[in-house]
Scaffold this motif. Structure first.
Motif, PDB file in Angstrom:
ATOM      1  N   GLU A   1      38.403  58.475  55.071  1.00  0.00           N
ATOM      2  CA  GLU A   1      38.736  59.239  53.877  1.00  0.00           C
ATOM      3  C   GLU A   1      38.095  60.627  53.922  1.00  0.00           C
ATOM      4  O   GLU A   1      38.699  61.618  53.496  1.00  0.00           O
ATOM      5  CB  GLU A   1      38.278  58.482  52.637  1.00  0.00           C
ATOM      6  CG  GLU A   1      39.056  57.191  52.386  1.00  0.00           C
ATOM      7  CD  GLU A   1      38.496  56.377  51.241  1.00  0.00           C
ATOM      8  OE1 GLU A   1      37.350  56.659  50.831  1.00  0.00           O
ATOM      9  OE2 GLU A   1      39.186  55.475  50.756  1.00  0.00           O
ATOM     10  N   SER A   2      36.883  60.726  54.470  1.00  0.00           N
ATOM     11  CA  SER A   2      36.217  62.017  54.613  1.00  0.00           C
ATOM     12  C   SER A   2      36.981  62.923  55.586  1.00  0.00           C
ATOM     13  O   SER A   2      37.128  64.128  55.348  1.00  0.00           O
ATOM     14  CB  SER A   2      34.782  61.819  55.097  1.00  0.00           C
ATOM     15  OG  SER A   2      34.146  63.058  55.344  1.00  0.00           O
ATOM     16  N   LEU A   3      37.498  62.339  56.663  1.00  0.00           N
ATOM     17  CA  LEU A   3      38.284  63.119  57.631  1.00  0.00           C
ATOM     18  C   LEU A   3      39.555  63.673  56.989  1.00  0.00           C
ATOM     19  O   LEU A   3      39.995  64.777  57.320  1.00  0.00           O
ATOM     20  CB  LEU A   3      38.639  62.248  58.835  1.00  0.00           C
ATOM     21  CG  LEU A   3      37.487  61.938  59.801  1.00  0.00           C
ATOM     22  CD1 LEU A   3      37.896  60.866  60.791  1.00  0.00           C
ATOM     23  CD2 LEU A   3      37.067  63.207  60.533  1.00  0.00           C
ATOM     24  N   TYR A   4      40.120  62.933  56.069  1.00  0.00           N
ATOM     25  CA  TYR A   4      41.331  63.396  55.386  1.00  0.00           C
ATOM     26  C   TYR A   4      41.048  64.699  54.627  1.00  0.00           C
ATOM     27  O   TYR A   4      41.827  65.652  54.679  1.00  0.00           O
ATOM     28  CB  TYR A   4      41.812  62.312  54.421  1.00  0.00           C
ATOM     29  CG  TYR A   4      43.007  62.713  53.578  1.00  0.00           C
ATOM     30  CD1 TYR A   4      44.300  62.555  54.068  1.00  0.00           C
ATOM     31  CD2 TYR A   4      42.829  63.246  52.308  1.00  0.00           C
ATOM     32  CE1 TYR A   4      45.402  62.930  53.297  1.00  0.00           C
ATOM     33  CE2 TYR A   4      43.910  63.623  51.528  1.00  0.00           C
ATOM     34  CZ  TYR A   4      45.198  63.460  52.021  1.00  0.00           C
ATOM     35  OH  TYR A   4      46.276  63.835  51.260  1.00  0.00           O
ATOM     36  N   PHE A   5      39.901  64.765  53.947  1.00  0.00           N
ATOM     37  CA  PHE A   5      39.561  65.968  53.196  1.00  0.00           C
ATOM     38  C   PHE A   5      39.088  67.088  54.128  1.00  0.00           C
ATOM     39  O   PHE A   5      39.317  68.266  53.851  1.00  0.00           O
ATOM     40  CB  PHE A   5      38.493  65.653  52.157  1.00  0.00           C
ATOM     41  CG  PHE A   5      38.970  64.751  51.059  1.00  0.00           C
ATOM     42  CD1 PHE A   5      39.818  65.228  50.073  1.00  0.00           C
ATOM     43  CD2 PHE A   5      38.591  63.411  51.015  1.00  0.00           C
ATOM     44  CE1 PHE A   5      40.276  64.401  49.057  1.00  0.00           C
ATOM     45  CE2 PHE A   5      39.052  62.581  50.002  1.00  0.00           C
ATOM     46  CZ  PHE A   5      39.905  63.071  49.023  1.00  0.00           C
ATOM     47  N   ARG A   6      38.467  66.723  55.252  1.00  0.00           N
ATOM     48  CA  ARG A   6      38.004  67.736  56.205  1.00  0.00           C
ATOM     49  C   ARG A   6      39.157  68.373  56.968  1.00  0.00           C
ATOM     50  O   ARG A   6      39.003  69.459  57.544  1.00  0.00           O
ATOM     51  CB  ARG A   6      37.012  67.109  57.187  1.00  0.00           C
ATOM     52  CG  ARG A   6      35.669  66.752  56.553  1.00  0.00           C
ATOM     53  CD  ARG A   6      34.823  65.916  57.495  1.00  0.00           C
ATOM     54  NE  ARG A   6      34.544  66.629  58.739  1.00  0.00           N
ATOM     55  CZ  ARG A   6      33.968  66.057  59.809  1.00  0.00           C
ATOM     56  NH1 ARG A   6      33.631  64.769  59.767  1.00  0.00           N
ATOM     57  NH2 ARG A   6      33.743  66.763  60.896  1.00  0.00           N
ATOM     58  N   ALA A   7      40.308  67.709  56.970  1.00  0.00           N
ATOM     59  CA  ALA A   7      41.473  68.267  57.671  1.00  0.00           C
ATOM     60  C   ALA A   7      41.890  69.595  57.053  1.00  0.00           C
ATOM     61  O   ALA A   7      42.486  70.443  57.734  1.00  0.00           O
ATOM     62  CB  ALA A   7      42.627  67.272  57.634  1.00  0.00           C
ATOM     63  N   GLY A   8      41.595  69.803  55.771  1.00  0.00           N
ATOM     64  CA  GLY A   8      41.867  71.079  55.133  1.00  0.00           C
ATOM     65  C   GLY A   8      43.261  71.223  54.572  1.00  0.00           C
ATOM     66  O   GLY A   8      43.474  71.968  53.628  1.00  0.00           O
TER      67      GLY A   8
END
Length: 571
Positions: A135-142
């Motif tokens: 889920e954190s990677l989803y937001f870090r994708a930008g």
């Protein structure tokens, strides 16, 4: 014909038919106390005075013996649910579903092409099977519309499915052989958890029938025959009606959506119950809730009379008795001529008033051991005492923390200790409160400002037309904040500068005839300096220091108030 069939011509008769709603509950049974548990909840947590039907049901105890057949009927429903649960566990196995969920997750991960800068974190999240990391990677994708972000959505869903299937296998012991797909496993998990929740509700209803009001009958109908639910529905409706009726009688106002609010009537009922408990502990030698008023020139007439004396006001003349005396002396006839010896005068009573400001410490240290809840309970009890026994007295509550805020009775129950926002062992802060850019909300609130609280109390008491004025200060230690003009100082550990400013305000109270009585609550970090300062301030105003544990605070404050009122009456 089988003899057994002759004995039961109607087949199975549901035990709920033994329930008689006319006698529910027994007319001689005392009404349940719904207000006290809810008020205690509010004192402890400071919630708004709004409660759900479930909280009301938790506050009620109904004797199960009043409801014929309740136990056996609930046992039958429980056995039905347990049988359904046993069949499910004896039918399926979970290894295939676990394997399928793991495979689906790995396959979905193969279809994801992460950006180079996120590739290492992505591989680590897949290896560790960490949902939060994905889920954190989803937001870090930008960009939530990028191919990487969009491919993460189904991947997160597959990992969530795997979590739930693994939880199912770990939570329940399956003994069957029938394989389940992942969707089937999720459905079975939901059904088993529903059964567990219904079993819990039925078990609680068996212990406390008021819990019948919150059983989810719609869910229960999925597992039972219609005839098995009809009696329970009727009983549930009766319980709901009983809860609603008692709630209204005790001042809990429903809003039509299943929620109830505490009204002033409920508050008065709680105050009455607290006072009843306190006075039940008073020894006969120390009790006396109705002290005699002072006899003298006052506004309230007494039934007692006395012969007229020169100087007595004829406004208090007992006219009927005086006329009878005149007729007995001179005999019947007109006109009736009254002489001074015929006149009887009513005694009058003087009811001295007292004015009190109660300083409620809501600083950060009051959160320990629930001291703040005991302080609020005391405030409600004292208000109840004055309203019932001394309605002419003045009472004002003041919340004490970094500032001093006058509080209405309706606000007292919702007060909470201020959260500690500074954890440094040494604090030296000041703020110019006259500066328009200085906001009160930006200043730490967890300090103890006795000086400002006494100053606020002094302003209230100065307007009261009685010489009997006092401050009841309830705290657990030394002051840690004070004002010098518009400058607010917050000093910890307690500083002599703050103590001096507080003592100056106490001496101003003494000059105006205001007594300060201090109730010092025991605390884990209380020191000899705390005690010495309390004695010094009380002696300066001819007051007293009372040491008490938090749970005894309401009792000691009530006793002390009554003792002081007796001194005023007889003094």
């Amino acid at each position: 014909m089988d003899p057994q069939e002759v004995q039961t011509p109607g087949g199975i008769v549901h035990t709920y038919q033994g329930y008689d709603p006319v006698n529910f509950p027994s007319p001689t049974a005392p009404p349940p106390d719904m207000v006290s548990p809810l008020m205690e909840h509010m004192l402890r947590f400071g919630d708004v005075d709004e409660f759900t039907a479930e909280q009301l049901a938790n506050a009620i105890h109904i004797d199960a013996s009043q409801i014929a057949g309740l136990g056996p009927s609930i046992d039958a429903l429980k056995e039905m649910l347990l049988e359904r649960k046993r069949k499910i566990l004896a039918t399926y196995e979970t290894k295939a579903a676990q394997k399928a969920a793991a495979t689906a997750f790995r396959d979905a991960a193969q279809d994801v092409n992460p950006p180079k800068k996120l590739a290492a974190d992505f591989r680590r999240a897949i290896k560790d099977e960490q949902l939060a990391d994905l889920e954190s990677l989803y937001f870090r994708a930008g960009d939530d519309r990028s191919p990487f972000a969009q491919s993460l959505v189904p991947l997160v869903e597959r990992l969530g499915d795997k979590y739930q299937v693994d939880e199912l296998a770990g939570k329940y012991e399956f003994t069957g052989r029938e394989r389940m797909s992942v969707p089937t496993a999720l459905e079975v998990k939901e059904e088993l958890e529903t059964i567990d929740e219904l079993l819990k509700q039925l078990e609680e209803a068996k212990k406390s029938p008021a819990q019948l009001a919150i059983i989810d009958l719609e869910e229960l109908e999925q597992f039972a025959e219609p005839g098995d639910i009809e009696g329970l529905q009727a009983l549930q409706q009766q319980v709901e009606d009983y809860i609603r009726e008692q709630a209204e009688k005790q001042g809990l106002e429903g809003d039509g959506s299943g929620k109830f609010k505490l009204t002033p009537k409920a508050l008065r009922l709680f105050q009455s119950k607290v006072l009843t408990q306190i006075f039940s502990e008073l020894q006969a030698s120390r009790s006396g809730r109705h002290p005699d008023a002072v006899t003298g020139e006052g506004a309230v007439e007494s039934p007692k009379t006395k012969p007229y004396e020169f100087g007595d006001s004829v406004a208090q003349m007992d006219i009927p008795a005086s006329m009878v005396n005149a007729l007995l002396r001179a005999g019947p006839g007109l006109p009736v001529r009254m002489k001074p010896d015929d006149i009887l005068i009513h005694h009058t009573r003087v009811n001295p008033k007292a004015a009190t400001c109660v300083l409620l410490d809501m600083s950060g240290s009051m959160r320990y051991d629930g001291l703040y809840a005991n302080v609020k309970r005391m405030g409600l009890a004292l208000d109840g005492l004055i309203r019932s026994e001394y309605p002419g007295d003045f009472l004002q509550f003041i919340e004490m923390y970094t500032f001093a805020k006058p509080r209405h009775l309706s606000e007292v129950a919702g007060l909470m200790p201020k959260p500690v926002t500074i954890f440094s062992p040494v604090v030296r802060l000041k703020a110019d409160m006259s500066n328009p850019e200085t906001s009160e909300f930006r200043v730490p609130h967890h300090f103890t400002n006795i000086q400002h609280s006494l100053q606020t109390a002094r302003r209230f008491l100065a307007n009261q037309d009685t010489p009997n004025r006092q401050v009841v200060l309830i705290t657990d230690g030394l002051p840690t904040a004070h004002f010098e003009g518009s400058m607010l100082y917050m000093l910890y550990p307690p500083d002599p500068r703050t103590e001096e400013a507080t003592m100056r305000e106490a001496l101003l109270c003494a000059r105006e005839g205001i007594t300060i009585n201090i109730f010092l609550l025991s605390n884990w970090n209380q020191s000899q300096e705390d005690v010495q300062f309390a004695y010094k301030m009380a002696q300066a105003t001819k007051g007293r220091v009372v040491f008490t544990a938090g749970r005894d605070l309401d009792r000691y404050v009530i006793w002390d108030y009554i003792k002081r009122r007796k001194q005023i009456i007889t003094g």
